[in-house]
Design a protein around this motif. Structure first.
Motif, PDB file in Angstrom:
ATOM      1  N   ASP A   1      -3.362  16.298   4.126  1.00 15.14           N
ATOM      2  CA  ASP A   1      -2.444  17.034   3.775  1.00 15.14           C
ATOM      3  C   ASP A   1      -1.213  15.518   2.798  1.00 15.14           C
ATOM      4  N   VAL A   2      -1.541  14.848   3.247  1.00 16.82           N
ATOM      5  CA  VAL A   2      -0.762  13.776   2.602  1.00 16.82           C
ATOM      6  C   VAL A   2      -1.842  12.529   2.446  1.00 16.82           C
ATOM      7  N   ASP A   3      -1.076  10.981   1.874  1.00 19.72           N
ATOM      8  CA  ASP A   3      -2.031  10.524   1.648  1.00 19.72           C
ATOM      9  C   ASP A   3      -1.859   9.149   2.668  1.00 19.72           C
TER      10      ASP A   3
ATOM     11  N   GLY B   1       2.613   9.870  -4.453  1.00 21.10           N
ATOM     12  CA  GLY B   1       2.382   9.947  -3.145  1.00 21.10           C
ATOM     13  C   GLY B   1       3.394  10.900  -2.028  1.00 21.10           C
ATOM     14  N   VAL B   2       2.853  11.194  -0.783  1.00 22.45           N
ATOM     15  CA  VAL B   2       3.246  11.659  -0.212  1.00 22.45           C
ATOM     16  C   VAL B   2       3.234  11.218   0.992  1.00 22.45           C
ATOM     17  N   VAL B   3       3.833  10.361   1.613  1.00 20.42           N
ATOM     18  CA  VAL B   3       3.677   9.671   3.481  1.00 20.42           C
ATOM     19  C   VAL B   3       4.284  10.084   4.384  1.00 20.42           C
ATOM     20  N   ILE B   4       4.514  10.526   5.858  1.00 20.96           N
ATOM     21  CA  ILE B   4       5.070  10.833   6.863  1.00 20.96           C
ATOM     22  C   ILE B   4       5.536   9.329   7.409  1.00 20.96           C
ATOM     23  N   LEU B   5       6.763   9.629   7.691  1.00 22.00           N
ATOM     24  CA  LEU B   5       6.915   8.253   8.294  1.00 22.00           C
ATOM     25  C   LEU B   5       7.829   8.264   9.698  1.00 22.00           C
TER      26      LEU B   5
ATOM     27  N   ARG C   1       0.884  -1.567   0.000  1.00 20.20           N
ATOM     28  CA  ARG C   1       0.227   0.537   0.055  1.00 20.20           C
ATOM     29  C   ARG C   1       0.726   1.513  -0.443  1.00 20.20           C
ATOM     30  N   VAL C   2       1.991   1.173   0.806  1.00 21.25           N
ATOM     31  CA  VAL C   2       2.451   2.608   0.906  1.00 21.25           C
ATOM     32  C   VAL C   2       3.613   2.510  -0.352  1.00 21.25           C
ATOM     33  N   LEU C   3       4.076   1.275  -1.075  1.00 19.89           N
ATOM     34  CA  LEU C   3       4.606   1.253  -1.909  1.00 19.89           C
ATOM     35  C   LEU C   3       3.866   1.710  -3.786  1.00 19.89           C
ATOM     36  N   ASP C   4       2.807   1.302  -3.218  1.00 22.73           N
ATOM     37  CA  ASP C   4       1.301   2.599  -4.641  1.00 22.73           C
ATOM     38  C   ASP C   4       1.560   3.742  -4.639  1.00 22.73           C
TER      39      ASP C   4
END
Length: 204
Positions: free
Chosen positions: A167-169, A26-30, A17-20
């Motif tokens: 604001d992020v995915d 997309g933008v992710v917070i990790l 899901r994260v890779l997609d």
């Protein structure tokens, strides 16, 4: 969207899901080994533009940082001498950002400053995502105002999701985060000049 992930034994479905999201600009917070951070696929300019807009950054003036799984393919993205490579190998994975000359494989947005920070954080969630992505991640600190924001916001993924989730995915909940930033080491001229002392003591 807030998704719980762990240092090991995450389901491949969650990782995919994260890779997609990342492959789709997309933008992710990790989590990292310092603070939680905004990230995107470092080779996709549309995603980088989203982070710049979110942070109010001018890409012509800002020095970007990329996160790699390890140092094995670092020469694809930066120009590095043997001495600097040995220093990085002694200190990474760890809470350090090494600033080097950007290589030709990085998008045009990196050519404005001609320099890029390199990170290999000591965090298995983020490194595994980067490893399976097969490309570096562009990372940037989440927005934080020392005058108005409580330090707890930096460390709590639920509070981060409340503030930035629209604001992020995706926001990855990797547990309580830190509040110290990385130590930044400027290596462009062949010297190891610490320009910001943060978490971690450099082994030179």
């Amino acid at each position: 969207m807030l998704v719980k992930m762990y240092e090991k034994n995450n389901s491949q479905r969650e990782v995919d899901r994260v890779l997609d999201i990342l492959n789709g600009s997309g933008v992710v917070i990790l989590p990292t080994d310092t603070t939680y951070a905004l990230c995107c696929h470092a080779l996709k300019e549309r995603a980088i533009e989203r982070i710049c807009k979110l942070k109010g950054m001018d890409p012509r003036k800002h020095r970007f940082s990329i996160l790699c799984y390890d140092l094995s393919d670092i020469s694809q993205y930066v120009q590095i001498d043997n001495s600097t490579f040995k220093t990085m190998k002694r200190n990474l994975p760890g809470p350090f950002t090494f600033v080097l000359r950007a290589g030709s494989r990085l998008p045009k947005v990196f050519s404005n400053r001609k320099e890029v920070g390199i990170r290999v954080p000591d965090n298995n969630i983020t490194r595994e995502i980067c490893h399976q992505l097969g490309a570096p991640l562009l990372v940037s600190t989440i927005p934080f105002d020392e005058q108005t924001d409580d330090i707890e916001y930096l460390t709590d993924p639920e509070l981060i999701d409340e503030r930035l989730g629209d604001d992020v995915d995706l926001v990855i909940d990797g547990g309580t985060g830190g509040f110290e930033y990385s130590t930044v080491v400027y290596c462009v001229d062949g010297e190891n000049d610490i320009i910001r002392q943060g978490k971690g003591i450099l082994d030179e």
